[in-house]
Design an enzyme around this catalytic site. Structure first.
Site, PDB file in Angstrom:
ATOM      1  N   GLU A 174      38.338  -0.706 -27.566  1.00 21.55           N
ATOM      2  CA  GLU A 174      37.003  -0.461 -28.127  1.00 21.55           C
ATOM      3  C   GLU A 174      35.942  -0.219 -27.056  1.00 21.55           C
ATOM      4  O   GLU A 174      35.003  -1.006 -26.923  1.00 21.55           O
ATOM      5  CB  GLU A 174      36.590  -1.677 -28.971  1.00 21.55           C
TER       6      GLU A 174
ATOM      7  N   CYS B 187       3.124  -5.602 -20.902  1.00 22.10           N
ATOM      8  CA  CYS B 187       2.361  -6.768 -20.451  1.00 22.10           C
ATOM      9  C   CYS B 187       3.278  -7.941 -20.161  1.00 22.10           C
ATOM     10  O   CYS B 187       3.216  -8.986 -20.826  1.00 22.10           O
ATOM     11  CB  CYS B 187       1.324  -7.128 -21.499  1.00 22.10           C
TER      12      CYS B 187
ATOM     13  N   GLY C 150      34.568  -3.410 -23.114  1.00 19.90           N
ATOM     14  CA  GLY C 150      34.017  -4.106 -21.967  1.00 19.90           C
ATOM     15  C   GLY C 150      34.289  -3.457 -20.628  1.00 19.90           C
ATOM     16  O   GLY C 150      33.978  -4.048 -19.592  1.00 19.90           O
TER      17      GLY C 150
ATOM     18  N   TYR D 184      23.295   0.759 -24.590  1.00 17.47           N
ATOM     19  CA  TYR D 184      22.472  -0.451 -24.700  1.00 17.47           C
ATOM     20  C   TYR D 184      21.043  -0.256 -24.194  1.00 17.47           C
ATOM     21  O   TYR D 184      20.406  -1.205 -23.759  1.00 17.47           O
ATOM     22  CB  TYR D 184      23.149  -1.637 -23.985  1.00 17.47           C
TER      23      TYR D 184
ATOM     24  N   TYR E  77      19.535  -8.986 -18.458  1.00 18.40           N
ATOM     25  CA  TYR E  77      20.764  -9.345 -17.740  1.00 18.40           C
ATOM     26  C   TYR E  77      20.635  -9.203 -16.232  1.00 18.40           C
ATOM     27  O   TYR E  77      21.653  -9.245 -15.546  1.00 18.40           O
ATOM     28  CB  TYR E  77      21.927  -8.415 -18.121  1.00 18.40           C
TER      29      TYR E  77
ATOM     30  N   GLY F 150      32.629   1.058 -25.462  1.00 12.42           N
ATOM     31  CA  GLY F 150      31.323   1.553 -25.883  1.00 12.42           C
ATOM     32  C   GLY F 150      30.616   2.121 -24.659  1.00 12.42           C
ATOM     33  O   GLY F 150      30.495   3.330 -24.471  1.00 12.42           O
TER      34      GLY F 150
HETATM   35  C1  PLP Z   1      30.361  -4.974 -27.571  1.00 15.23           C
HETATM   36  C2  PLP Z   1      31.756  -4.884 -28.022  1.00 15.23           C
HETATM   37  C3  PLP Z   1      32.549  -3.834 -27.579  1.00 15.23           C
HETATM   38  C4  PLP Z   1      32.075  -2.800 -26.593  1.00 15.23           C
HETATM   39  O1  PLP Z   1      31.746  -3.321 -25.366  1.00 15.23           O
HETATM   40  P1  PLP Z   1      31.429  -2.305 -24.146  1.00 15.23           P
HETATM   41  O2  PLP Z   1      31.055  -3.204 -23.039  1.00 15.23           O
HETATM   42  O3  PLP Z   1      30.310  -1.431 -24.587  1.00 15.23           O
HETATM   43  O4  PLP Z   1      32.675  -1.525 -23.921  1.00 15.23           O
HETATM   44  C5  PLP Z   1      33.829  -3.748 -28.060  1.00 15.23           C
HETATM   45  N1  PLP Z   1      34.311  -4.648 -28.952  1.00 15.23           N
HETATM   46  C6  PLP Z   1      33.562  -5.673 -29.405  1.00 15.23           C
HETATM   47  C7  PLP Z   1      34.135  -6.616 -30.388  1.00 15.23           C
HETATM   48  C8  PLP Z   1      32.270  -5.828 -28.955  1.00 15.23           C
HETATM   49  O5  PLP Z   1      31.531  -6.853 -29.391  1.00 15.23           O
END
Ligand code: PLP
Length: 463
Positions: A320, A391, A278, A421, A364, A322
């Site tokens: 984690e 459209c 996140g 994303y 969003y 992403g």
């Molecule tokens: C989506 C998600 C992430 C990654 O979130 P980012 O905003 O891309 O860093 C990590 N862990 C879990 C469990 C998620 O659902």
């Protein structure tokens, strides 16, 4: 088509929602390094380049719209996260942000682990050679088939998300003669988004088991009784696009509180905690994300302090990210098709993609920046809205942006920070063909996900 320039001035404040640009940037030709990937610059002719390749040539070779991913930048970000967290922690890249076989290989080579949340993501990871023990499986409603494939493959952990799943995973593991390593996902009562976190109304969502009310403790109690499960830790993920660590601080405090409860009740100290992903990135120069080493230090300090206070050994930490890894590494290249001036309001600049390749603005209200990249311009700034070709009137790519007033059909625009994303949420709306992802490195470009063709579309339509 209008070429007339809107003078920059306070009247734009009237039409811009709060928090958006109120004045045009001083140099529309600048490619701000805060939002563009590391190797992006302009050449002597004023054409933007990535990895040494100019975008006009890239557009000719690969077409538009297309995503261009800066491989050196991706790898550098992986290393920055790895180095920041060191050997006492694990970095799991969240595959849902963007996953392909090439990405899996880069992650493997750079020493990262991988989160997957579906059979498709698991198949991609295994096919590209990610060792199963470095894969974690997530999801609030994993199918029996997904669980079975993950257990059979020997994934390093499954993150349990409901009471039903505790029993399901245990049953499948026992049937396969295995003991599956699991974490239990808890909701800590904190939900973080962008610059703030909300400490109320947080348990009202589909993920995890609530700490409040004792559901999480009950989940641990049940899981510990089952032979098919080895409970290795507690998992928490508090939100997305987070810029400060205060939400993580509350989460760590509450997760460690649960570890202490577990120790007191069961006499065991669980060896791992995962604080999720996140972490935010810069979509516009106004965003000010933390660096991986700052995050690592903050999280490490919080966990160490909380464990000392609770009299617990410090568990192994995992995170984690992403978006924070892949988001800044790619931009989307579009060609301008039509231009409509709405006098006194703004100019609509239509590009050859839209919500099918970037749903985030519609979904969003995400903010992006944009630049004219096929040339430089000395024209005055023009308040613009970059829209797609779909459209839907909500088909907006960049809601508020200043582009040079001489922007014209055939120009190339690029939207930075679309690595996360965008391709992973791309759709075939209006039977759009999903764009390719082209990896660029050291003067060479190669397609890692090819453009869809009409044949691909028609193959699914079995008539
Ligand atoms: C989506 C998600 C992430 C990654 O979130 P980012 O905003 O891309 O860093 C990590 N862990 C879990 C469990 C998620 O659902």
């Amino acid at each position: 088509m209008s070429r007339s320039a809107h003078p920059a001035g306070p009247r734009y404040a009237d039409v811009l929602p709060e928090g958006h640009y109120t004045a045009p940037p001083t140099d529309l030709n600048a490619l701000d390094p805060r939002v563009w990937s590391r190797t992006v610059t302009r050449n002597a002719e004023g054409v933007a380049t990535v990895g040494g390749l100019d975008v006009k040539r890239l557009a000719e070779e690969f077409g538009t719209p297309a995503y261009f991913l800066d491989e050196d930048d991706f790898r550098a970000r992986c290393r920055a996260w790895r180095d920041a967290f060191g050997d006492d922690a694990d970095v799991f890249y969240a595959g849902k942000a963007f996953l392909s076989r090439a990405v899996v290989r880069w992650l493997h080579e750079e020493g990262l682990n991988l989160d997957v949340c579906s059979a498709g993501e698991l198949a991609t990871a295994l096919d590209a050679g990610m060792p199963a023990e470095r894969i974690a499986l997530h999801g609030n409603n994993k199918s029996t088939e997904e669980i079975t494939r993950a257990v059979e493959a020997g994934v390093g952990r499954i993150v349990l998300d409901s009471f039903q799943e505790i029993v399901r995973v245990a049953h499948i593991a026992e049937r396969l003669g295995k003991r599956q390593r699991v974490q239990i996902r808890v909701t800590v009562g904190v939900e973080a988004h962008t610059h703030e976190f909300i400490a109320t109304a947080h348990e009202d969502q589909k993920f995890g088991l609530a700490l409040a009310g004792g559901q999480a403790a009950e989940a641990v109690r049940r899981a510990l009784k089952l032979d098919g499960l080895e409970v290795i830790g507690i998992h928490s993920h508090i939100g997305s696009q987070i810029f400060d660590t205060s939400g993580f601080e509350v989460a760590a405090h509450r997760v460690v509180g649960l570890l202490k409860e577990i120790r007191d009740e069961h006499g065991i100290e669980l060896p791992e905690i995962d604080l999720g992903g996140g972490l935010g990135i810069a979509y516009t120069p106004e965003d000010d994300p933390r660096e991986p080493h700052e995050i690592a230090r903050a999280l490490g300090d919080i966990v160490t302090r909380e464990c000392a206070a609770a009299g617990l050994a410090v568990p192994r930490l995992s995170v984690e990210p992403g978006r924070a890894i892949v988001g800044p590494t790619a931009f989307t290249l579009y060609e301008v098709g039509t231009i409509k001036e709405l006098p006194g309001l703004r100019t609509y600049v239509s590009v050859d993609g839209g919500m099918s390749d970037n749903i985030r603005t519609a979904l969003y209200d995400a903010e992006y920046s944009v630049a004219l990249v096929s040339r430089t311009s000395t024209a005055a700034p023009m308040l613009s809205r970059v829209v797609g070709k779909h459209c839907e009137s909500g088909d907006i790519v960049v809601r508020d942006a200043f582009l040079p007033a001489d922007v014209a059909p055939g120009d190339l625009l690029a939207v930075p920070a679309t690595g996360a994303y965008c391709r992973s949420m791309a759709s075939n709306y209006n039977h759009a063909l999903r764009p390719p992802v082209v990896a660029v490195k050291d003067g060479a470009a190669r397609v890692i996900v090819r453009r869809e063709t009409e044949e691909d579309l028609l193959r699914l339509d079995v008539g």
